[in-house]
Design an enzyme around this catalytic site. Structure first.
Site, PDB file in Angstrom:
ATOM      1  N   ARG A   8       0.731  -1.154   0.018  1.00 53.45           N
ATOM      2  CA  ARG A   8      -0.004  -0.028  -0.024  1.00 53.45           C
ATOM      3  C   ARG A   8       0.738   1.206  -0.096  1.00 53.45           C
ATOM      4  O   ARG A   8       0.733   2.260  -0.777  1.00 53.45           O
ATOM      5  CB  ARG A   8      -1.046   0.073   1.293  1.00 53.45           C
ATOM      6  CG  ARG A   8      -2.041  -0.855   1.150  1.00 53.45           C
ATOM      7  CD  ARG A   8      -2.856  -1.018   2.386  1.00 53.45           C
ATOM      8  NE  ARG A   8      -2.178  -1.549   3.368  1.00 53.45           N
ATOM      9  CZ  ARG A   8      -2.542  -2.860   3.877  1.00 53.45           C
ATOM     10  NH1 ARG A   8      -3.563  -3.280   3.172  1.00 53.45           N
ATOM     11  NH2 ARG A   8      -1.776  -3.372   4.737  1.00 53.45           N
ATOM     12  N   ILE A   9       1.657   1.331   1.074  1.00 56.25           N
ATOM     13  CA  ILE A   9       2.535   2.748   1.146  1.00 56.25           C
ATOM     14  C   ILE A   9       3.476   2.767   0.162  1.00 56.25           C
ATOM     15  O   ILE A   9       3.552   3.895  -0.509  1.00 56.25           O
ATOM     16  CB  ILE A   9       3.332   2.880   2.560  1.00 56.25           C
ATOM     17  CG1 ILE A   9       2.120   2.670   3.758  1.00 56.25           C
ATOM     18  CG2 ILE A   9       4.237   4.066   2.608  1.00 56.25           C
ATOM     19  CD1 ILE A   9       2.724   2.572   4.864  1.00 56.25           C
TER      20      ILE A   9
ATOM     21  N   ASP B 137       9.753  -6.308  -4.476  1.00 61.24           N
ATOM     22  CA  ASP B 137       8.638  -6.899  -3.372  1.00 61.24           C
ATOM     23  C   ASP B 137       9.062  -8.522  -3.476  1.00 61.24           C
ATOM     24  O   ASP B 137       8.888  -9.083  -4.338  1.00 61.24           O
ATOM     25  CB  ASP B 137       7.351  -6.763  -3.805  1.00 61.24           C
ATOM     26  CG  ASP B 137       6.308  -6.657  -2.652  1.00 61.24           C
ATOM     27  OD1 ASP B 137       5.798  -6.142  -2.086  1.00 61.24           O
ATOM     28  OD2 ASP B 137       6.152  -8.041  -2.232  1.00 61.24           O
TER      29      ASP B 137
ATOM     30  N   CYS C 270       8.998  -2.366   3.360  1.00 64.02           N
ATOM     31  CA  CYS C 270       8.514  -3.679   3.777  1.00 64.02           C
ATOM     32  C   CYS C 270       8.238  -3.771   5.163  1.00 64.02           C
ATOM     33  O   CYS C 270       8.741  -3.176   5.847  1.00 64.02           O
ATOM     34  CB  CYS C 270       9.258  -4.762   3.092  1.00 64.02           C
ATOM     35  SG  CYS C 270      11.101  -4.406   3.831  1.00 64.02           S
ATOM     36  N   PRO C 271       7.531  -4.637   5.797  1.00 60.00           N
ATOM     37  CA  PRO C 271       7.225  -4.970   6.905  1.00 60.00           C
ATOM     38  C   PRO C 271       8.601  -5.630   7.561  1.00 60.00           C
ATOM     39  O   PRO C 271       9.581  -5.857   6.894  1.00 60.00           O
ATOM     40  CB  PRO C 271       6.109  -5.985   7.142  1.00 60.00           C
ATOM     41  CG  PRO C 271       5.741  -6.374   5.787  1.00 60.00           C
ATOM     42  CD  PRO C 271       6.557  -5.740   4.854  1.00 60.00           C
TER      43      PRO C 271
ATOM     44  N   SER D 131       9.717   2.769   7.574  1.00 62.33           N
ATOM     45  CA  SER D 131       9.079   1.438   7.734  1.00 62.33           C
ATOM     46  C   SER D 131       9.245   1.006   9.100  1.00 62.33           C
ATOM     47  O   SER D 131       8.544   1.301  10.154  1.00 62.33           O
ATOM     48  CB  SER D 131       9.390   0.445   6.809  1.00 62.33           C
ATOM     49  OG  SER D 131       8.568  -0.684   7.022  1.00 62.33           O
ATOM     50  N   ARG D 132      10.451   0.262   9.356  1.00 64.14           N
ATOM     51  CA  ARG D 132      10.841  -0.160  10.582  1.00 64.14           C
ATOM     52  C   ARG D 132      12.202  -0.136  10.899  1.00 64.14           C
ATOM     53  O   ARG D 132      13.075  -0.516  10.122  1.00 64.14           O
ATOM     54  CB  ARG D 132      10.345  -1.622  10.969  1.00 64.14           C
ATOM     55  CG  ARG D 132       8.787  -1.809  11.322  1.00 64.14           C
ATOM     56  CD  ARG D 132       8.547  -1.115  12.664  1.00 64.14           C
ATOM     57  NE  ARG D 132       6.911  -1.182  12.905  1.00 64.14           N
ATOM     58  CZ  ARG D 132       6.154  -0.204  12.557  1.00 64.14           C
ATOM     59  NH1 ARG D 132       6.320   0.906  12.078  1.00 64.14           N
ATOM     60  NH2 ARG D 132       4.988  -0.444  12.943  1.00 64.14           N
TER      61      ARG D 132
ATOM     62  N   ASP E 115      12.416   7.954   9.962  1.00 60.21           N
ATOM     63  CA  ASP E 115      11.514   8.100  11.151  1.00 60.21           C
ATOM     64  C   ASP E 115      11.650   6.858  12.010  1.00 60.21           C
ATOM     65  O   ASP E 115      10.689   7.319  13.239  1.00 60.21           O
ATOM     66  CB  ASP E 115      10.196   8.224  10.099  1.00 60.21           C
ATOM     67  CG  ASP E 115       9.229   8.681  11.058  1.00 60.21           C
ATOM     68  OD1 ASP E 115       9.259   9.581  11.762  1.00 60.21           O
ATOM     69  OD2 ASP E 115       7.878   7.999  10.972  1.00 60.21           O
TER      70      ASP E 115
ATOM     71  N   GLU F 265      13.447   2.543  20.220  1.00 59.85           N
ATOM     72  CA  GLU F 265      13.018   3.856  20.339  1.00 59.85           C
ATOM     73  C   GLU F 265      12.575   4.054  21.665  1.00 59.85           C
ATOM     74  O   GLU F 265      11.845   3.089  22.336  1.00 59.85           O
ATOM     75  CB  GLU F 265      11.748   3.710  19.208  1.00 59.85           C
ATOM     76  CG  GLU F 265      12.380   3.803  17.790  1.00 59.85           C
ATOM     77  CD  GLU F 265      10.914   3.720  16.725  1.00 59.85           C
ATOM     78  OE1 GLU F 265       9.882   3.999  17.028  1.00 59.85           O
ATOM     79  OE2 GLU F 265      11.137   3.694  15.707  1.00 59.85           O
TER      80      GLU F 265
ATOM     81  N   HIS G 136       9.233   8.816  14.597  1.00 55.81           N
ATOM     82  CA  HIS G 136       8.241   7.905  14.284  1.00 55.81           C
ATOM     83  C   HIS G 136       6.853   8.610  14.329  1.00 55.81           C
ATOM     84  O   HIS G 136       5.972   8.370  14.908  1.00 55.81           O
ATOM     85  CB  HIS G 136       8.185   6.864  15.454  1.00 55.81           C
ATOM     86  CG  HIS G 136       7.597   5.519  14.771  1.00 55.81           C
ATOM     87  ND1 HIS G 136       7.722   4.410  15.067  1.00 55.81           N
ATOM     88  CD2 HIS G 136       6.375   5.257  13.748  1.00 55.81           C
ATOM     89  CE1 HIS G 136       6.920   3.487  14.474  1.00 55.81           C
ATOM     90  NE2 HIS G 136       6.216   4.139  13.707  1.00 55.81           N
TER      91      HIS G 136
HETATM   92  P1  NAD Z   1       1.626  -3.687   3.029  1.00 55.59           P
HETATM   93  O1  NAD Z   1       1.498  -4.965   3.561  1.00 55.59           O
HETATM   94  O2  NAD Z   1       0.558  -3.056   2.473  1.00 55.59           O
HETATM   95  O3  NAD Z   1       2.950  -3.758   2.061  1.00 55.59           O
HETATM   96  C1  NAD Z   1       4.004  -4.420   2.434  1.00 55.59           C
HETATM   97  C2  NAD Z   1       4.683  -4.970   1.173  1.00 55.59           C
HETATM   98  O4  NAD Z   1       6.058  -5.562   1.606  1.00 55.59           O
HETATM   99  C3  NAD Z   1       3.738  -6.148   0.671  1.00 55.59           C
HETATM  100  O5  NAD Z   1       3.865  -6.068  -0.831  1.00 55.59           O
HETATM  101  C4  NAD Z   1       4.655  -7.493   0.777  1.00 55.59           C
HETATM  102  O6  NAD Z   1       4.563  -8.191  -0.317  1.00 55.59           O
HETATM  103  C5  NAD Z   1       6.161  -6.678   1.037  1.00 55.59           C
HETATM  104  N1  NAD Z   1       6.913  -7.789   1.570  1.00 55.59           N
HETATM  105  C6  NAD Z   1       6.670  -8.640   2.451  1.00 55.59           C
HETATM  106  N2  NAD Z   1       8.129  -9.312   2.724  1.00 55.59           N
HETATM  107  C7  NAD Z   1       8.905  -8.797   1.979  1.00 55.59           C
HETATM  108  C8  NAD Z   1      10.193  -9.142   1.727  1.00 55.59           C
HETATM  109  N3  NAD Z   1      10.783 -10.014   2.577  1.00 55.59           N
HETATM  110  N4  NAD Z   1      11.051  -8.221   0.832  1.00 55.59           N
HETATM  111  C9  NAD Z   1      10.545  -7.273   0.315  1.00 55.59           C
HETATM  112  N5  NAD Z   1       9.101  -7.145   0.308  1.00 55.59           N
HETATM  113  C10 NAD Z   1       8.408  -7.724   1.294  1.00 55.59           C
HETATM  114  O7  NAD Z   1       2.117  -2.631   4.172  1.00 55.59           O
HETATM  115  P2  NAD Z   1       1.924  -1.039   4.042  1.00 55.59           P
HETATM  116  O8  NAD Z   1       0.681  -0.677   4.638  1.00 55.59           O
HETATM  117  O9  NAD Z   1       2.434  -0.659   2.842  1.00 55.59           O
HETATM  118  O10 NAD Z   1       2.918  -0.657   5.322  1.00 55.59           O
HETATM  119  C11 NAD Z   1       4.499  -0.956   5.083  1.00 55.59           C
HETATM  120  C12 NAD Z   1       5.299  -0.704   6.314  1.00 55.59           C
HETATM  121  O11 NAD Z   1       5.023   0.591   6.753  1.00 55.59           O
HETATM  122  C13 NAD Z   1       4.495  -1.494   7.672  1.00 55.59           C
HETATM  123  O12 NAD Z   1       4.889  -2.882   7.731  1.00 55.59           O
HETATM  124  C14 NAD Z   1       4.900  -0.581   8.725  1.00 55.59           C
HETATM  125  O13 NAD Z   1       6.172  -1.178   9.283  1.00 55.59           O
HETATM  126  C15 NAD Z   1       5.113   0.922   8.161  1.00 55.59           C
HETATM  127  N6  NAD Z   1       4.585   1.914   8.834  1.00 55.59           N
HETATM  128  C16 NAD Z   1       5.203   2.986   9.297  1.00 55.59           C
HETATM  129  C17 NAD Z   1       4.426   4.195   9.831  1.00 55.59           C
HETATM  130  C18 NAD Z   1       5.346   5.279  10.461  1.00 55.59           C
HETATM  131  O14 NAD Z   1       4.419   5.971  11.298  1.00 55.59           O
HETATM  132  N7  NAD Z   1       6.462   5.320  10.138  1.00 55.59           N
HETATM  133  C19 NAD Z   1       3.115   4.170   9.727  1.00 55.59           C
HETATM  134  C20 NAD Z   1       2.407   2.734   9.182  1.00 55.59           C
HETATM  135  C21 NAD Z   1       3.252   1.816   8.672  1.00 55.59           C
END
Ligand code: NAD
Length: 310
Positions: free
Chosen positions: A156-157, A176, A207-208, A235-236, A260, A265, A284
């Site tokens: 999504r992001i 991905d 990615c997560p 992300s993380r 971020d 943290e 964050h």
């Molecule tokens: P999402 O599940 O829609 O997208 C994650 C993508 O990563 C998926 O397409 C998945 O196939 C891919 N993925 C999984 N394993 C992988 C790997 N080994 N290598 C490469 N790609 C891989 O999630 P999202 O909504 O896009 O969110 C992404 C991340 O953003 C979250 O996991 C979270 O850690 C982070 N996030 C951060 C904040 C913030 O405030 N900084 C807020 C929300 C989310």
């Protein structure tokens, strides 16, 4: 009876709990120290948490809990195995912040490219394109049009970031684990990780955090990147081996970075990124515009209503 254990981050006072308060008798706490969680939950049946851990011990001590609403996307604060054993429904909220995090990714990137904050500070100190501790010419501005945006994790992001990147005139390289070739278009190509690292001018992590993604940006990955490249992480924190990134930045093997999220943290001065060259750190907050927090609260209440309706 409803208990919100740590509502402060979601709602520091600019949102209303009224809709939740209509559902039941609410006790809403800003934060809950570990040793007060059990007494605060008491005989409540609905519990909301953002970062306060809910463990097997807590579920055993509070047998009335039927529902846990996690006020976040990641739900690792809840022992879901124990929750299941106690017949407790757990929900999270995966979609509320996509636009906010994508926008913040660009806020970080544009800051690395333009140093707006530092220029503003220099001007207010009476310096206009002059030298000083922040020298105009030591920090060249960078144009993004025509450059390549590498996106690791094309969910999504990642896809929302790609749309913004394309609007800036960039081409997108996406990696991905579960690559979906149907997402390719005139400006977007799905590639392997090594190709993305070697070709991208900007690498952005979306990615997560999984065991297989922890440390995905390590010394070997950084060695594959262009020395002019910029790394962004919204992300993380543990996706990056921070010692390796700091070493690369300090050795000039990478142009700059902005994160971020960090491995531990809140960040401390011991974190090697704290003093690394050309590295921005934010606390964050990518998820936190009021629109996203309102959406999060609305979905949290929709979820609990759906639960109560069966
Ligand atoms: P999402 O599940 O829609 O997208 C994650 C993508 O990563 C998926 O397409 C998945 O196939 C891919 N993925 C999984 N394993 C992988 C790997 N080994 N290598 C490469 N790609 C891989 O999630 P999202 O909504 O896009 O969110 C992404 C991340 O953003 C979250 O996991 C979270 O850690 C982070 N996030 C951060 C904040 C913030 O405030 N900084 C807020 C929300 C989310």
């Amino acid at each position: 009876k409803i208990v919100v254990l740590d509502g402060y981050t979601l709602n520091p006072g600019d949102l209303s709990w009224e809709r939740l308060e209509k559902i039941g008798e609410c006790a809403i706490y800003d934060r809950s120290p570990k040793d007060e969680v059990i007494s605060r939950i008491g005989d409540a049946s609905i519990v909301f948490t953002n970062k306060t851990p809910l463990t097997a011990e807590i579920f055993a001590a509070c047998p009335n809990i039927r529902y846990v609403g996690v006020l976040a996307t990641g739900y690792n604060v809840v022992d879901t195995v124990a929750a299941k054993e106690h017949g407790i429904t757990v929900t999270n909220i995966p979609t509320y912040g996509t636009a906010s995090v994508a926008q913040f990714t660009f806020a970080l990137l544009l800051e690395v490219c333009h140093h707006v904050g530092a220029h503003d500070k220099a001007v207010k100190q009476g310096r206009w394109q002059e030298s000083g501790d922040f020298c105009f010419w030591d920090y060249p501005l960078i144009e993004l049009a025509g450059k390549k945006m590498g996106i690791i994790g094309f969910g999504r992001i990642g896809q929302a970031v790609a749309k913004i990147a394309i609007a800036f005139g960039m081409d997108v390289l996406a990696y991905d684990h579960y690559a979906d070739k149907s997402l390719e278009n005139e400006h977007t190509t799905i590639v392997e990780l090594d190709e993305l690292l070697a070709q991208s001018d900007v690498v952005s992590l979306h990615c997560p955090l999984f065991p297989e993604t922890e440390g995905i940006i390590n010394a070997a990955a950084l060695d594959k990147m262009k020395s002019s490249a910029i790394l962004i992480n919204t992300s993380r924190g543990p996706l990056i081996v921070e010692e390796d990134l700091a070493a690369a930045l300090n050795a000039g093997k990478l142009h700059g970075a902005a994160v971020d999220v960090v491995s531990t943290e809140p960040v401390t001065e011991e974190n090697p990124l704290f003093t690394a060259k050309n590295c921005l750190i934010t606390p964050h907050i990518a998820w936190a515009p009021i629109e996203a927090r309102q959406r999060l609260l609305d979905i949290a209440i929709d979820n609990v209503e759906a639960f109560l309706e069966g």
